[in-house]
Design a protein around this motif. Structure first.
Motif, PDB file in Angstrom:
ATOM      1  N   HIS A  84      38.496  41.977  37.516  1.00  0.00           N
ATOM      2  CA  HIS A  84      38.732  41.053  36.404  1.00  0.00           C
ATOM      3  C   HIS A  84      37.365  40.498  36.011  1.00  0.00           C
ATOM      4  O   HIS A  84      36.360  40.788  36.664  1.00  0.00           O
ATOM      5  CB  HIS A  84      39.728  39.956  36.766  1.00  0.00           C
ATOM      6  CG  HIS A  84      39.315  39.060  37.898  1.00  0.00           C
ATOM      7  ND1 HIS A  84      38.970  39.533  39.139  1.00  0.00           N
ATOM      8  CD2 HIS A  84      39.176  37.710  37.980  1.00  0.00           C
ATOM      9  CE1 HIS A  84      38.647  38.522  39.930  1.00  0.00           C
ATOM     10  NE2 HIS A  84      38.760  37.400  39.254  1.00  0.00           N
ATOM     11  N   HIS A  86      35.895  37.498  36.008  1.00  0.00           N
ATOM     12  CA  HIS A  86      35.286  36.277  36.561  1.00  0.00           C
ATOM     13  C   HIS A  86      33.856  36.529  37.045  1.00  0.00           C
ATOM     14  O   HIS A  86      33.561  37.576  37.619  1.00  0.00           O
ATOM     15  CB  HIS A  86      36.127  35.720  37.714  1.00  0.00           C
ATOM     16  CG  HIS A  86      37.278  34.893  37.231  1.00  0.00           C
ATOM     17  ND1 HIS A  86      38.345  34.557  38.031  1.00  0.00           N
ATOM     18  CD2 HIS A  86      37.517  34.343  36.015  1.00  0.00           C
ATOM     19  CE1 HIS A  86      39.195  33.816  37.332  1.00  0.00           C
ATOM     20  NE2 HIS A  86      38.723  33.672  36.109  1.00  0.00           N
ATOM     21  N   HIS A  89      32.496  38.318  40.134  1.00  0.00           N
ATOM     22  CA  HIS A  89      32.838  39.739  40.304  1.00  0.00           C
ATOM     23  C   HIS A  89      32.048  40.661  39.378  1.00  0.00           C
ATOM     24  O   HIS A  89      32.132  41.873  39.523  1.00  0.00           O
ATOM     25  CB  HIS A  89      34.339  39.948  40.062  1.00  0.00           C
ATOM     26  CG  HIS A  89      35.200  39.179  41.016  1.00  0.00           C
ATOM     27  ND1 HIS A  89      35.795  39.744  42.124  1.00  0.00           N
ATOM     28  CD2 HIS A  89      35.532  37.858  41.051  1.00  0.00           C
ATOM     29  CE1 HIS A  89      36.463  38.820  42.783  1.00  0.00           C
ATOM     30  NE2 HIS A  89      36.319  37.661  42.158  1.00  0.00           N
ATOM     31  N   HIS A 173      46.554  35.810  37.832  1.00  0.00           N
ATOM     32  CA  HIS A 173      45.301  35.072  38.138  1.00  0.00           C
ATOM     33  C   HIS A 173      44.503  34.945  36.831  1.00  0.00           C
ATOM     34  O   HIS A 173      44.087  33.857  36.441  1.00  0.00           O
ATOM     35  CB  HIS A 173      44.535  35.840  39.198  1.00  0.00           C
ATOM     36  CG  HIS A 173      43.155  35.340  39.485  1.00  0.00           C
ATOM     37  ND1 HIS A 173      42.900  34.144  40.097  1.00  0.00           N
ATOM     38  CD2 HIS A 173      41.935  35.893  39.242  1.00  0.00           C
ATOM     39  CE1 HIS A 173      41.593  33.968  40.218  1.00  0.00           C
ATOM     40  NE2 HIS A 173      40.979  35.018  39.700  1.00  0.00           N
ATOM     41  N   ASP A 192      41.369  39.450  43.041  1.00  0.00           N
ATOM     42  CA  ASP A 192      41.676  38.038  43.310  1.00  0.00           C
ATOM     43  C   ASP A 192      43.170  37.748  43.218  1.00  0.00           C
ATOM     44  O   ASP A 192      43.583  36.599  43.283  1.00  0.00           O
ATOM     45  CB  ASP A 192      40.955  37.132  42.292  1.00  0.00           C
ATOM     46  CG  ASP A 192      39.511  36.864  42.700  1.00  0.00           C
ATOM     47  OD1 ASP A 192      39.054  37.462  43.687  1.00  0.00           O
ATOM     48  OD2 ASP A 192      38.859  36.058  42.009  1.00  0.00           O
TER      49      ASP A 192
HETATM   50 ZN   LIG Z   1      38.869  35.413  39.940  1.00  0.00          ZN
END
Ligand SMILES: [Zn+2]
Length: 304
Positions: A84, A86, A89, A173, A192
């Motif tokens: 994802h 974020h 990451h 998430h 996550d």
């Molecule tokens: Zn995350």
């Protein structure tokens, strides 16, 4: 430490690499976990070794340089897939030629925009570190560089020659969250979305995306159907490996929470720093995981 516990089971073996920021663990089925234990996030990226190419699931915080670490572990082409968007990451995405992200509007917009020095400053304050950052780290200029990812859809298969990784879209998430399913080896890389720790379902901004409790439970029910095929879950925070039985525990616990069939005490308030509206959030603890949610999401869910 939890990873040491796993090492005694013989599943996880620490690998010596030349780097002063990352730690690397070899996991069963030709997988390396590349961890960043000296930062609060303790994020874990996974290098999945293949015959024709290898997949790097996430690129970490960008505090160290993950690329030389990857090059010490595998030869040949490496394709990056983001679990994802974020920041913890994706920060080293820019060091790689081929980077995939799930096709979702907000995530794509954020990836193309990057995150500014001002937006990222909080994440590299001294209190966020458990150890010294690498000497090469330039704290004053820490930012997520903009980049243009390639896009994947649900069901896309990365064929590495001797193994296949299937993309499973698991929103909850964030809207762009995916897992990678290695059916032949019984592995599910959960990002996550699932791990033994506080699962964050409270995000509500373009910068961090939009969590959705209802979609999350739906996503977990979708992957529950894979449980019989799974040996283990490889997770992006907390313990590296979780049992597939965690999927059912999460579904049952959250369904009880939203149906209020039990009274769940709120364990912490305002513990998470990603949102200024701390009083609107709550954390609930269960046997092997916790969940951080917006209280109004539970109310709305309960009302149908
Ligand atoms: Zn995350």
């Amino acid at each position: 430490m939890s990873q040491d516990k796993q090492m005694t089971k013989g599943q996880v073996q620490k690998i010596h690499i030349k780097d002063d920021w990352f730690e690397v663990y070899q996991l069963p089925h030709q997988v390396y976990a590349i961890t960043e234990p000296k930062h609060f996030e303790e994020v874990q990226s996974f290098l999945i070794k293949g015959e024709t190419y290898s997949v790097l699931l996430d690129t970490g915080m960008g505090i160290g340089n993950i690329k030389p670490v990857v090059e010490q572990l595998v030869d040949g082409k490496v394709v990056v897939v983001n679990s994802h968007f974020h920041f913890d990451h994706v920060a080293d995405n820019h060091r790689f030629d081929e980077v995939y992200l799930y096709n979702e509007a907000n995530a794509l917009k954020m990836m193309k925009a990057g995150c500014s020095i001002e937006e990222m400053a909080y994440n590299v304050e001294k209190s966020m570190f458990f150890g010294e950052p690498p000497s090469s780290f330039d704290q004053q200029n820490y930012a997520i560089l903009p980049m243009e990812p390639l896009l994947v859809e649900d069901g896309h298969v990365f064929d590495l020659g001797d193994r296949k990784l299937q993309v499973i879209h698991t929103p909850g998430h964030t809207q762009d969250s995916i897992m990678l399913w290695d059916q032949a080896n019984g592995l599910l890389f959960t990002g996550d979305s699932l791990y033994k720790g506080p699962i964050c379902l409270h995000f509500h901004s373009p910068t961090y995306g939009f969590s959705n409790l209802k979609e999350y439970i739906h996503s977990m029910k979708r992957i529950e159907k894979l449980t019989d095929s799974l040996r283990c879950l490889y997770c992006s925070h907390n313990e590296l490996i979780a049992e597939p039985s965690l999927i059912k525990e999460v579904i049952d616990s959250l369904e009880s929470l939203v149906k209020e069939t039990h009274h769940f005490p709120i364990s912490h308030r305002g513990l998470h720093a990603y949102d200024d509206e701390d009083d609107k959030m709550a954390r609930y603890d269960f046997d092997h995981f916790s969940v951080v949610v917006r209280k109004e999401d539970i109310t709305q869910y309960s009302q149908g």
